[in-house]
Design a protein around this motif. Structure first.
Motif, PDB file in Angstrom:
ATOM      1  N   PRO A 100      47.657  15.408  57.585  1.00 55.00           N
ATOM      2  CA  PRO A 100      47.179  14.844  58.860  1.00 55.00           C
ATOM      3  C   PRO A 100      45.815  14.155  58.755  1.00 55.00           C
ATOM      4  N   ASN A 101      45.664  13.079  59.538  1.00 59.48           N
ATOM      5  CA  ASN A 101      44.383  12.389  59.742  1.00 59.48           C
ATOM      6  C   ASN A 101      43.800  11.723  58.496  1.00 59.48           C
ATOM      7  N   VAL A 102      44.660  11.260  57.577  1.00 58.50           N
ATOM      8  CA  VAL A 102      44.127  10.512  56.418  1.00 58.50           C
ATOM      9  C   VAL A 102      44.174   9.001  56.689  1.00 58.50           C
ATOM     10  N   LYS A 116      40.074   4.953  53.140  1.00 58.71           N
ATOM     11  CA  LYS A 116      38.691   5.101  53.646  1.00 58.71           C
ATOM     12  C   LYS A 116      37.655   4.764  52.577  1.00 58.71           C
ATOM     13  N   VAL A 117      38.026   3.829  51.668  1.00 57.78           N
ATOM     14  CA  VAL A 117      37.076   3.359  50.651  1.00 57.78           C
ATOM     15  C   VAL A 117      36.347   2.152  51.234  1.00 57.78           C
ATOM     16  N   ASP A 118      35.184   2.410  51.831  1.00 59.02           N
ATOM     17  CA  ASP A 118      34.443   1.333  52.497  1.00 59.02           C
ATOM     18  C   ASP A 118      33.260   0.835  51.672  1.00 59.02           C
ATOM     19  N   ASP A 119      32.925   1.526  50.580  1.00 62.27           N
ATOM     20  CA  ASP A 119      31.767   1.087  49.768  1.00 62.27           C
ATOM     21  C   ASP A 119      31.970   1.482  48.298  1.00 62.27           C
ATOM     22  N   GLY A 128      54.604  11.857  60.608  1.00 63.71           N
ATOM     23  CA  GLY A 128      53.575  12.807  60.996  1.00 63.71           C
ATOM     24  C   GLY A 128      52.943  13.433  59.746  1.00 63.71           C
ATOM     25  N   GLY A 129      51.755  13.975  59.888  1.00 63.76           N
ATOM     26  CA  GLY A 129      51.054  14.588  58.747  1.00 63.76           C
ATOM     27  C   GLY A 129      51.840  15.739  58.140  1.00 63.76           C
TER      28      GLY A 129
END
Length: 450
Positions: A22-24, A130-133, A69-70
Motif C-alpha cells: 500500500p501507498n507506494v 518517488k525518485v525525485d533527486d 489494491g496494495g
C-alpha cells in the motif's frame, strides 16, 4: 461475430498488472502511464481496493494497465480480499509492474510480494518510485537485492524516468495491434449504479459467479469503476461496477469526490444502466436523482429492487405506493425484484437487459412514423391557443441510442402535447427500458414583403 468472439477481441491487448504494497504510488504511476487522471489517488494507504483496467498506448503499441489494491502478506478481513484481487490480477496478466518506494527501501512486505511474483513465473519489471533527486537514485540502485533485475528509477508524480520504464515493459509484452488498427466493437456496456451500500458489488459478483469485487458492509467500499466481462443469459456484456453516488458531489471529500465524478463518467460510458435500489428501505431523493441522471444521459434503464429477501408484505405494499407516487416518470423503465446475496430472480436480468438495449437502438422508418403522426393529428389535434392551432407537418427519427425524434411543426407546441405524443409513441412502438426524446422545429413565419 459471436458474443464470445467479441469478448476475445476486447481481451486481445496484452495486460500489465501493477502491484506493490500500500501507498507506494501505484495509482499515480498508472495515471502517468495512461496520460490522464483516472485512477483514484489520495495520500492514504488502501484507496484502491479492486483491480481496475485502463487502456494505454506507448510508441504506438496498445496495452491494458490493471491497477490493484496494495498487497500485504499478513492481510486480514477487507485487506485480505484486496490482496486476493492483486493475486488474481497477477495470474491473468502477461507481465507485472512491481512498484516499490525508493525513499523507504525494501521492506519484508516487498519480499513477500517477490515470492508471489516468482511463483507466478510472469515477466516482472521493477519500478523504484518517488525518485525525485540524485540522492534517492542511490536508494533505488539498492533495489537490485530483490533479485528481479534492474530497478527503473521513476517519479510517478513528475514523470521522471517513465519513458525508460515503458520501453522496458513493451520489451516483455507480447505483440498487440498497432494504434489506429481497426478493433471490432466489443460487448455491450452496462453500468451498475446506485447510492452506497445497496448491493451493487454483490450483484456483480453474483452475475460473474466469482468474488470479483471487494464486498464489505461498510458503505463506500468500491471507489473505482471496475470493468468485468460477464456472460448473462448466453450473452457477454462489459459490466462497470461503480462507486456509490454520494448525496451531493460537493459533500464528498478527497478520493470520494473523484469517485463520484467517475461514477457519472461510468453512466456516460454505458449503453444501459442498472440502477440498484434497496427494496427494504423507503425510496430516497438520492435514488430519484440517480434515475434522473441516467435519463438525462439518454441511457437505457433497468431498475433492480435488491434485498427483496429482507422485505415483508407490509413493506412491499408501501413500495408499490412509492413506485406509483415517485417513479411515475420512469414508468417506461423495466424493473426486477432481486436478491443479490441469495440469487433470487437474478436470472430475470438477462431478458430485461436485452429488451432495454433492443429498444434503445430501435429505428422507426420515416414512412411508418409519419403514418402514425397523421393518425394522431387526425384523432387528437393540438388544442387551439390564442386563435392559433400549431400542426405537426412532418416527423423523422434523428438518431437511435436513445431514440430521438424531430417534429417539424407550423408553430410552437405545448409541453403537455409533446408528452402525449411521446406516450403514444411508446404505445405504438414499445421502447420499453429506454428514454425517448422528442424535439420540435417550429417553421418560422415568412416575413411579409415590403
Amino acid at each position: 461475430m459471436t458474443e464470445y468472439a467479441e469478448a476475445d477481441e476486447a481481451q486481445i491487448l496484452p495486460v500489465v498488472a501493477v502491484v506493490g504494497r500500500p501507498n507506494v504510488g501505484k495509482s499515480t504511476l498508472v495515471n502517468r502511464i495512461i496520460g490522464r487522471r483516472e485512477a483514484v489517488v489520495q495520500d492514504v494507504p488502501g484507496v484502491t481496493r479492486d483491480r481496475v483496467s485502463y487502456d494505454a498506448v506507448w510508441n504506438g503499441r496498445q496495452f491494458v494497465v490493471v491497477d490493484t489494491g496494495g498487497w500485504a502478506s499478513d492481510a486480514k478481513g477487507l485487506a485480505a480480499q484486496i490482496a486476493e484481487q492483486a493475486e488474481l490480477a497477477i495470474a491473468s496478466a502477461d507481465a507485472v509492474l512491481f512498484v516499490v518506494d525508493a525513499t523507504v527501501g525494501t521492506l519484508d512486505e516487498d519480499e513477500a510480494v517477490v515470492e508471489v511474483l516468482r511463483r507466478s513465473r510472469k515477466p516482472v519489471v521493477l519500478a523504484a518510485n518517488k525518485v525525485d533527486d540524485q540522492r534517492t537514485e542511490m536508494e533505488a540502485a539498492s533495489m537490485w537485492n530483490l533479485g528481479l533485475g534492474e530497478p527503473y528509477a521513476v517519479s510517478a508524480l513528475h514523470g521522471r524516468g517513465s519513458g525508460d520504464l515503458l520501453d522496458a515493459l513493451l520489451a516483455v509484452l507480447p505483440q498487440a495491434p498497432r494504434e489506429g488498427e481497426p478493433v471490432e466493437r466489443g460487448p455491450r456496456r452496462v453500468a451498475i449504479v446506485g447510492k452506497p451500500n445497496v448491493g451493487k458489488s454483490s450483484l456483480l459478483n453474483k452475475l460473474a459467479r466469482q468474488q470479483r469485487v471487494v464486498v464489505d458492509n461498510a458503505a463506500g467500499t468500491t471507489v473505482d469503476p471496475v470493468d468485468e466481462l460477464v456472460e448473462v443469459d448466453g450473452e457477454v456484456y462489459r459490466f462497470i461496477d461503480t462507486a456509490g453516488i454520494r448525496r451531493r458531489v460537493k459533500e464528498a471529500s478527497g478520493h470520494e469526490y473523484y469517485a463520484s465524478l467517475r461514477t457519472h463518467g461510468a453512466i456516460e460510458r454505458a449503453e444501459l444502466c442498472i440502477v440498484v435500489v434497496d427494496a427494504s428501505e423507503p425510496l430516497t431523493e438520492q435514488d430519484l436523482r440517480i434515475l434522473s441522471s441516467v435519463e438525462e444521459a439518454g441511457r437505457a434503464l433497468l431498475i433492480a429492487f435488491n434485498k427483496w429477501d429482507l422485505t415483508d408484505e407490509e413493506r412491499r405494499r408501501y413500495l408499490e405506493r412509492e413506485m406509483e407516487r415517485d417513479l411515475v416518470q420512469f414508468g417506461w423503465a423495466g424493473h426486477v425484484n432481486i436478491s443479490a446475496t441469495t440469487g433470487r430472480h437474478v436470472d430475470r436480468l438477462g431478458p430485461a437487459i436485452r429488451e432495454a438495449l433492443d429498444s434503445w437502438e430501435t429505428r422507426i422508418s420515416t414512412g411508418k412514423l409519419n403514418a402514425f403522426l397523421g393518425r394522431i393529428v387526425a384523432s387528437h389535434p393540438h388544442p387551439v391557443r390564442g386563435g392559433k392551432q400549431p400542426r405537426i407537418l412532418f416527423g423523422t427519427q434523428a438518431q437511435a441510442g436513445p431514440p430521438t425524434f424531430v417534429l417539424f411543426t407550423s408553430g410552437q407546441v405545448e409541453d403537455g402535447y409533446l408528452r402525449f405524443v411521446e406516450r403514444r409513441l411508446r404505445e405504438e412502438f414499445g421502447f420499453k427500458g429506454t428514454p425517448v426524446h422528442v424535439q420540435v422545429r417550429a417553421r418560422e413565419k415568412r416575413k411579409a414583403r415590403a
